[in-house]
Design a protein around this motif. Structure first.
Motif, PDB file in Angstrom:
ATOM      1  N   VAL A 118       0.866  -1.180   0.000  1.00  0.00           N
ATOM      2  CA  VAL A 118       0.000   0.000   0.000  1.00  0.00           C
ATOM      3  C   VAL A 118       0.901   1.228   0.000  1.00  0.00           C
ATOM      4  O   VAL A 118       1.746   1.387   0.889  1.00  0.00           O
ATOM      5  N   ASP A 119       0.711   2.088  -1.006  1.00  0.00           N
ATOM      6  CA  ASP A 119       1.575   3.261  -1.179  1.00  0.00           C
ATOM      7  C   ASP A 119       0.752   4.538  -1.163  1.00  0.00           C
ATOM      8  O   ASP A 119      -0.358   4.590  -1.716  1.00  0.00           O
ATOM      9  N   ARG A 120       1.319   5.570  -0.549  1.00  0.00           N
ATOM     10  CA  ARG A 120       0.724   6.900  -0.535  1.00  0.00           C
ATOM     11  C   ARG A 120       1.493   7.778  -1.504  1.00  0.00           C
ATOM     12  O   ARG A 120       2.654   7.509  -1.808  1.00  0.00           O
ATOM     13  N   SER A 121       0.857   8.837  -1.971  1.00  0.00           N
ATOM     14  CA  SER A 121       1.471   9.674  -3.005  1.00  0.00           C
ATOM     15  C   SER A 121       2.771  10.332  -2.560  1.00  0.00           C
ATOM     16  O   SER A 121       3.604  10.700  -3.387  1.00  0.00           O
ATOM     17  N   ASP A 122       2.974  10.487  -1.241  1.00  0.00           N
ATOM     18  CA  ASP A 122       4.212  11.102  -0.749  1.00  0.00           C
ATOM     19  C   ASP A 122       5.340  10.096  -0.568  1.00  0.00           C
ATOM     20  O   ASP A 122       6.401  10.439  -0.050  1.00  0.00           O
ATOM     21  N   GLY A 123       5.107   8.839  -0.989  1.00  0.00           N
ATOM     22  CA  GLY A 123       6.144   7.820  -0.894  1.00  0.00           C
ATOM     23  C   GLY A 123       6.027   6.907   0.308  1.00  0.00           C
ATOM     24  O   GLY A 123       6.781   5.927   0.414  1.00  0.00           O
ATOM     25  N   ALA A 124       5.118   7.198   1.234  1.00  0.00           N
ATOM     26  CA  ALA A 124       4.926   6.319   2.385  1.00  0.00           C
ATOM     27  C   ALA A 124       4.480   4.939   1.891  1.00  0.00           C
ATOM     28  O   ALA A 124       3.689   4.824   0.949  1.00  0.00           O
ATOM     29  N   HIS A 125       4.987   3.897   2.544  1.00  0.00           N
ATOM     30  CA  HIS A 125       4.809   2.540   2.021  1.00  0.00           C
ATOM     31  C   HIS A 125       4.640   1.549   3.176  1.00  0.00           C
ATOM     32  O   HIS A 125       5.361   1.617   4.172  1.00  0.00           O
ATOM     33  N   VAL A 126       3.673   0.644   3.056  1.00  0.00           N
ATOM     34  CA  VAL A 126       3.549  -0.488   3.971  1.00  0.00           C
ATOM     35  C   VAL A 126       3.381  -1.737   3.128  1.00  0.00           C
ATOM     36  O   VAL A 126       2.928  -1.685   1.972  1.00  0.00           O
ATOM     37  N   GLU A 127       3.738  -2.893   3.700  1.00  0.00           N
ATOM     38  CA  GLU A 127       3.596  -4.143   2.968  1.00  0.00           C
ATOM     39  C   GLU A 127       3.443  -5.312   3.935  1.00  0.00           C
ATOM     40  O   GLU A 127       3.778  -5.218   5.116  1.00  0.00           O
ATOM     41  N   VAL A 128       2.934  -6.418   3.392  1.00  0.00           N
ATOM     42  CA  VAL A 128       2.750  -7.626   4.182  1.00  0.00           C
ATOM     43  C   VAL A 128       2.789  -8.811   3.230  1.00  0.00           C
ATOM     44  O   VAL A 128       2.341  -8.719   2.085  1.00  0.00           O
ATOM     45  N   THR A 129       3.351  -9.920   3.683  1.00  0.00           N
ATOM     46  CA  THR A 129       3.412 -11.129   2.865  1.00  0.00           C
ATOM     47  C   THR A 129       2.725 -12.283   3.589  1.00  0.00           C
ATOM     48  O   THR A 129       2.695 -12.338   4.819  1.00  0.00           O
ATOM     49  N   THR A 130       2.172 -13.200   2.808  1.00  0.00           N
ATOM     50  CA  THR A 130       1.519 -14.380   3.365  1.00  0.00           C
ATOM     51  C   THR A 130       1.584 -15.504   2.341  1.00  0.00           C
ATOM     52  O   THR A 130       1.719 -15.251   1.133  1.00  0.00           O
ATOM     53  N   THR A 131       1.502 -16.728   2.819  1.00  0.00           N
ATOM     54  CA  THR A 131       1.569 -17.897   1.945  1.00  0.00           C
ATOM     55  C   THR A 131       0.251 -18.662   1.997  1.00  0.00           C
ATOM     56  O   THR A 131      -0.237 -19.008   3.085  1.00  0.00           O
ATOM     57  N   VAL A 132      -0.329 -18.930   0.838  1.00  0.00           N
ATOM     58  CA  VAL A 132      -1.565 -19.706   0.774  1.00  0.00           C
ATOM     59  C   VAL A 132      -1.231 -21.162   1.106  1.00  0.00           C
ATOM     60  O   VAL A 132      -0.322 -21.750   0.511  1.00  0.00           O
ATOM     61  N   PRO A 133      -1.939 -21.752   2.066  1.00  0.00           N
ATOM     62  CA  PRO A 133      -1.643 -23.143   2.415  1.00  0.00           C
ATOM     63  C   PRO A 133      -1.994 -24.096   1.283  1.00  0.00           C
ATOM     64  O   PRO A 133      -2.778 -23.754   0.385  1.00  0.00           O
TER      65      PRO A 133
END
Length: 285
Positions: A118-133
């Protein structure tokens, strides 16, 4: 540990992810935080559309206003490299509350690993990873009728984790549901749930005596569980919405708050043999 089913943890999680809770109460965040987004969601390989709910982080995580937010949501299939930009939809939930649910029409693949950004126009960034069983279909091993407890072992082959385990008994006295929570045992080749057949059904006979019903018949047993990502483990083993909604309590989001996991629901219908029914006290034809 099994209990009578009064809450449904999958619905609790989905409510937190994209459902009707809508943050009815303002949640006080830490006084100082660099987090910009809170994300809740679930990759479901049995659904043809994936979705996450996104909140902006301010001084409080408050009721979402019915207006656009400065966010771009992207998913990356880390197994294949496939990248998708998700669509924002402003959803009106109960009590007139709104939420931003980002979605993308595709089927998540078993055993693939996904990253949500997820990114904001000012460059702020968050992320998350997950694995489908992996795909896992339950198999029931009948109880040994010579052992009093009559414990049925239900195996989910290759399952990394089981949650929201439920056993429902359909009888001519009524329907009895037991919530086993996340009470499974890891064994070579998967996860096993030990269904306490005799102990679970004692209440059926007590109710039959009270209601004057005889003979007592068991029509079927439905055993269900969510096959989940190995990381989907709540604090202290409790799926309490009042606890889970607090930012940071159950989180795997880098640079933000929230929880995104992967899983799907499975169910098997078990028809006990006449021998098992007989020793348990149920009528047989």
């Amino acid at each position: 540990m099994r209990t009578r089913s009064n809450t449904i943890l999958l619905r609790v999680f989905l409510a937190l992810a994209i459902g009707s809770m809508g943050c009815e109460e303002a949640i006080i965040l830490p006084n100082r935080t660099d987090a910009v987004f809170t994300i809740y969601g679930l990759f479901n390989p049995k659904s043809d559309t994936q979705a996450v709910r996104v909140y902006t982080v301010e001084n409080v995580l408050d009721v979402t206003k019915p207006e656009p937010i400065d966010a771009v949501v992207t998913s990356v299939d880390l197994t294949t490299g496939d990248t998708r930009v998700w669509v924002d939809s402003l959803v009106k939930f109960i009590k007139g509350r709104y939420g931003h649910v980002f979605y993308s029409p595709f089927r998540a693949e078993f055993e693939h690993r996904y990253r949500i950004e997820v990114d904001r126009s000012d460059g702020a960034h968050v992320e998350v990873t997950t694995t489908v069983p992996p795909l896992s279909e339950p198999v029931v091993k009948e109880p040994d009728p010579d052992i009093f407890e009559l414990i049925a072992r239900v195996l989910w082959p290759d399952a990394p984790n089981l949650i929201d385990i439920k056993v429902v008994y359909h009888t001519n006295v009524g329907i009895l549901e037991w919530d086993y929570g996340d009470s499974s045992d890891r064994v070579p080749g998967g996860q096993v749930v030990n269904v306490q057949f005799r102990a679970d059904t004692r209440d059926v006979f007590s109710e039959a005596i009270r209601a004057g019903i005889s003979p007592v018949q068991l029509n079927r047993v439905e055993i269900s569980a969510v096959v989940a990502d190995a990381e989907w483990v709540p604090p202290d083993g409790r799926f309490d919405p009042d606890i889970l909604v607090e930012p940071g309590t159950l989180t795997n989001v880098q640079g933000g708050f929230g929880f995104v996991s992967a899983g799907y629901k499975t169910k098997i219908i078990w028809l006990p043999s006449d021998e098992v029914l007989d020793v348990a006290g149920f009528a047989t034809e």
